[in-house]
Design an enzyme around this catalytic site. Sequence first.
Site, mmCIF file in Angstrom:
data_model
loop_
_atom_site.group_PDB
_atom_site.id
_atom_site.type_symbol
_atom_site.label_atom_id
_atom_site.label_comp_id
_atom_site.label_asym_id
_atom_site.label_seq_id
_atom_site.Cartn_x
_atom_site.Cartn_y
_atom_site.Cartn_z
ATOM 1 N N LYS A 41 -5.496 48.695 14.570
ATOM 2 C CA LYS A 41 -4.160 48.619 13.963
ATOM 3 C C LYS A 41 -3.294 49.831 14.349
ATOM 4 C CE LYS A 41 -5.945 46.032 9.930
ATOM 5 N NZ LYS A 41 -5.225 44.734 9.872
ATOM 6 N N LYS A 89 -1.630 48.844 5.371
ATOM 7 C CA LYS A 89 -2.647 47.857 5.753
ATOM 8 C C LYS A 89 -3.970 48.606 5.787
ATOM 9 C CE LYS A 89 -0.305 47.146 9.719
ATOM 10 N NZ LYS A 89 -0.228 45.689 9.794
ATOM 11 N N ARG A 90 -5.093 47.872 5.904
ATOM 12 C CA ARG A 90 -6.370 48.566 6.058
ATOM 13 C C ARG A 90 -6.303 49.510 7.255
ATOM 14 N NH1 ARG A 90 -10.781 46.772 2.714
ATOM 15 N NH2 ARG A 90 -12.014 48.186 3.987
ATOM 16 N N HIS A 103 -10.817 33.983 11.432
ATOM 17 C CA HIS A 103 -9.830 35.046 11.191
ATOM 18 C C HIS A 103 -9.992 36.238 12.118
ATOM 19 C CE1 HIS A 103 -8.342 33.472 7.254
ATOM 20 N NE2 HIS A 103 -9.545 32.934 7.232
ATOM 21 N N THR A 143 -0.345 39.393 7.728
ATOM 22 C CA THR A 143 0.467 38.734 6.710
ATOM 23 C C THR A 143 1.414 39.754 6.081
ATOM 24 O OG1 THR A 143 -1.469 39.011 5.282
ATOM 25 C CG2 THR A 143 -1.019 36.794 6.107
ATOM 26 N N LYS A 147 5.477 39.736 4.754
ATOM 27 C CA LYS A 147 5.989 40.248 3.469
ATOM 28 C C LYS A 147 7.142 41.221 3.701
ATOM 29 C CE LYS A 147 1.295 39.672 1.880
ATOM 30 N NZ LYS A 147 -0.010 40.350 1.838
HETATM 31 C C1 26Q Z 1 -18.351 40.380 7.035
HETATM 32 C C2 26Q Z 1 -19.717 40.600 6.992
HETATM 33 C C3 26Q Z 1 -20.265 41.516 6.117
HETATM 34 C C4 26Q Z 1 -19.428 42.210 5.252
HETATM 35 C C5 26Q Z 1 -18.059 41.985 5.282
HETATM 36 C C6 26Q Z 1 -17.526 41.085 6.173
HETATM 37 C C7 26Q Z 1 -16.063 40.873 6.212
HETATM 38 C C8 26Q Z 1 -15.299 40.926 5.057
HETATM 39 C C9 26Q Z 1 -13.931 40.751 5.112
HETATM 40 C C10 26Q Z 1 -15.428 40.600 7.409
HETATM 41 C C11 26Q Z 1 -14.053 40.412 7.464
HETATM 42 C C12 26Q Z 1 -13.291 40.486 6.295
HETATM 43 C C13 26Q Z 1 -11.841 40.326 6.283
HETATM 44 C C14 26Q Z 1 -11.130 40.022 7.342
HETATM 45 C C15 26Q Z 1 -9.683 39.920 7.283
HETATM 46 O O1 26Q Z 1 -9.050 40.245 6.290
HETATM 47 N N1 26Q Z 1 -9.059 39.427 8.356
HETATM 48 C C16 26Q Z 1 -7.625 39.275 8.381
HETATM 49 O O2 26Q Z 1 -7.321 37.962 7.927
HETATM 50 C C17 26Q Z 1 -5.936 37.794 7.767
HETATM 51 C C18 26Q Z 1 -5.694 36.421 7.191
HETATM 52 O O3 26Q Z 1 -5.917 35.447 8.150
HETATM 53 C C19 26Q Z 1 -5.216 37.994 9.086
HETATM 54 O O4 26Q Z 1 -3.828 37.941 8.841
HETATM 55 C C20 26Q Z 1 -5.572 39.344 9.712
HETATM 56 O O5 26Q Z 1 -5.007 39.440 11.001
HETATM 57 C C21 26Q Z 1 -7.069 39.491 9.783
HETATM 58 O O6 26Q Z 1 -7.412 40.770 10.246
#
Ligand code: 26Q
Length: 822
Positions: A562, A556-557, A364, A664, A668
């Site tokens: 972004k 979004k975050r 991702h 995503t 929406k």
């Molecule tokens: C990793 C290590 C330690 C702590 C937290 C994490 C961590 C947690 C969540 C790393 C990444 C995430 C989330 C990532 C995320 O939401 N990515 C998004 O995924 C979506 C679904 O595929 C995409 O549409 C987005 O582009 C992407 O940013």
Amino acid sequence: MEINIPDIRHGNHPEELQQAILDNLYYTQGKSAELATLNDWYMAVSYTVRDRMMRHWIGSLNKFYKKGIKIVGYLSAEFLLGPHLDNAMLNLGIQEEMNMAMRNLGLDPLQVIHQEEEPGLGNGGLGRLAACFMDSFTTLDIPAIGYGIRYEFGIFDQQIKDGAQVEITDKWIRFGNPWEIVRPELTYIVKFGGHTEPYTDHDGNYSVKWIPAYEVKGVAYDTAIPGYQNDAVNLLRLWKSEAVESFNFKEFNEGNYAGAVDQKTIAETISKVLYPNDELDAGKRLRLSQQYFFVSCSLRDTLHILQARGLTLRDLPDAFALQLNDTHPSIGIAELMRILIDEHLFSWDEAWGITRKTFGYTNHTLLPEALEKWSLPLFSSLLPRHLEIIYEINHRFLDGVKIKHAGNEQLLSRLSIIDEQGEKYVRMAHLATIGSHTVNGVSRLHSDLLRHSVLSDFYALDPEKFVNITNGVTPRRWIRLYNSSLAGLISKHIGEKWISHFDTEINKIESLAENIDFREQWREIKQQNKQALADLILQRTGVSVNPDTLFDVQVKRIHEYKRQHLNLLHIVALYNRIKKNPGMQITPRTFIFGGKAAPGYFMAKLIIRLINAIADVINKDADVAGRLNVIFFPDFNVKNSEWIYRAADLSEQISTAGKEASGTGNMKFSMNGALTIGTLDGANVEIMQEVGAENFFLFGLDAIQVAAIQSGGYQPAHYYQNNHELKEAIDMIDAGYFSDGDKHLFRPIIDSLMNHDPYLVMADFSSYMDCQEKVSALFADKEEWTRKAILNVARMGRFSSDRSIRDYCSRVWGINVVNGVG
Ligand code: 26Q
């Protein structure tokens, strides 16, 4: 044995439902109707709905134990489900009856529905994708189990105090959770730490024993995921960590016993809280413990189900497809090897064959700071046996590479699971890639970039392994539930089939874009949605906004990539234009922002402060009143998003090209009739292709140009010097115009933009401004705008998560989907 289920628990007449609600209130919760609070009623209503799922739930569980079908195990550290109640009523087809029952009891159905506290067990896109996928699995009648962690505290609640984000603990289960069923009998013991000892087994084979330092118990909590009006239910199985009551004293060194109390705390800490970082790997021990904890429980559970189906471990790849939602569960590869080799005495080669055929890996992110890596000392102290296995996987893999690429040490070091430049690390993306049969990106562009950047060496070795599966979102929640008026209008014209067959049906509204009455009704609904959001904004922020203005939304975050700050520079430039020329004609806009910043991400939190600072000045300035408003909508989450997507005119998808894996939210918005202003990034590329370039506002550098600029000595200050509107906006922020003269507050943002600008905000500014001009011009032409909005919705069929899941079935899991082709 035939059991007669009493009517009270499955009748669907409003009167039966009404009685059932009272019954649950009385017997399940021990409350009288006179004393019941709104939350008590919400619980009673939810139990009543859950009762109606039970038959399908139990039926589905039985299906998991039948031979001959492949079950998907979707392994994800996050599931961002959103509220259950309304969704469950819709999927069971009892919305009207339940609403009537609630009204008969003197309850306001909307109040009851909005009483639910959402399970925020995810950060953003990745967790929400897992939730949309669960919805699609069940709607397509594909047996699936979502495996994850039952965090006691999910993503924090966001409050805004003096313009800054304040994080509040998310106590989502404080008053109970009527949707889950705890299975105290379904527990697994997970080992941690300690050391390994080699020994020779009965047959004289070299074997290894892992002597752990402590153990933790995982308890299963099940939640039913109902399909859309098809009687199917799948399972979300989340693990809660608990201390094991009794230690196995034999396995403990005398000296370790004193630590037993500490271990109890450690045990209970593991599933305590969701890490609120996305796209940043902090490399923390507790995080690795969480990952191993849930993966270990989940694998043991799949093997248990396998056995119960009368199958053997050799049947695993045919019985289960285990999908890794990013690298977070990728330790599962080493864990399955350990189970097969150490516990079931498989040969390495056979174990490896089974493992590789079982796992698929979804990537991702390409951002280097988000790629998970664990320092060797940390890894070996927590999972000593797994590290040995990873070394062996690596060794054998690199030996294979050497056959063709002897002497290419650089290639070998680039491919190695162990990063040996400086401090040593385990690279989880490498483990996931090597240990899986298929690797996929989440949009066409992202999958191409994966093949040609981060994983290019792996791609060169095995191109067939790499596929693309573009993300999608569920039209049930995102249109039918969260834009019910629009859903009603669509159904009036093309029937309801689009709800379960969005990809093939929704284009039937295309010709209605030419129908003037339809456009009129379409606009009326948008207007009502905007009015409802305006009311909520007033209630939540105290700011009154005009629903006749263009609602320009970025939710979004918060992340530098972004580029919420690019949006802000446009706002400041517009503000300056009006200030200089108060009589000018502009398209009035309301800018709406929303999103959480990771608590430790300084720049993201500063961007929130800048949004609020600019909002404060603009919202108070009589010169721009009625023409510009800026809102920061606090605590953007699934529940609040109900009001937001459907009310948007313009969707901001403005990340630096090449950085947003898919997005995503972009889907929406577009499905709800917003037009997009966006870069050629992630799924935007495909959205534009589908809806037509003439119905999409494209701006900015593409991924190739971004890479070229960044390698060619980019000088952001050059753009500042050559664009007076950009210069003016930057200078104002720098001079403290939005911070009561405080020149220091926003200096880090300005410094970053002027000196590094890693995300090319400055380079894209003028293109963005020009594109926004086109947006404003088109919005003045109501009919044309509406026509394009309708065409956007009509052409979004491909972005249903049902299509994504069908793609996974055919390209990754080897599953035949029966329901589905039209
Ligand atoms: C990793 C290590 C330690 C702590 C937290 C994490 C961590 C947690 C969540 C790393 C990444 C995430 C989330 C990532 C995320 O939401 N990515 C998004 O995924 C979506 C679904 O595929 C995409 O549409 C987005 O582009 C992407 O940013």
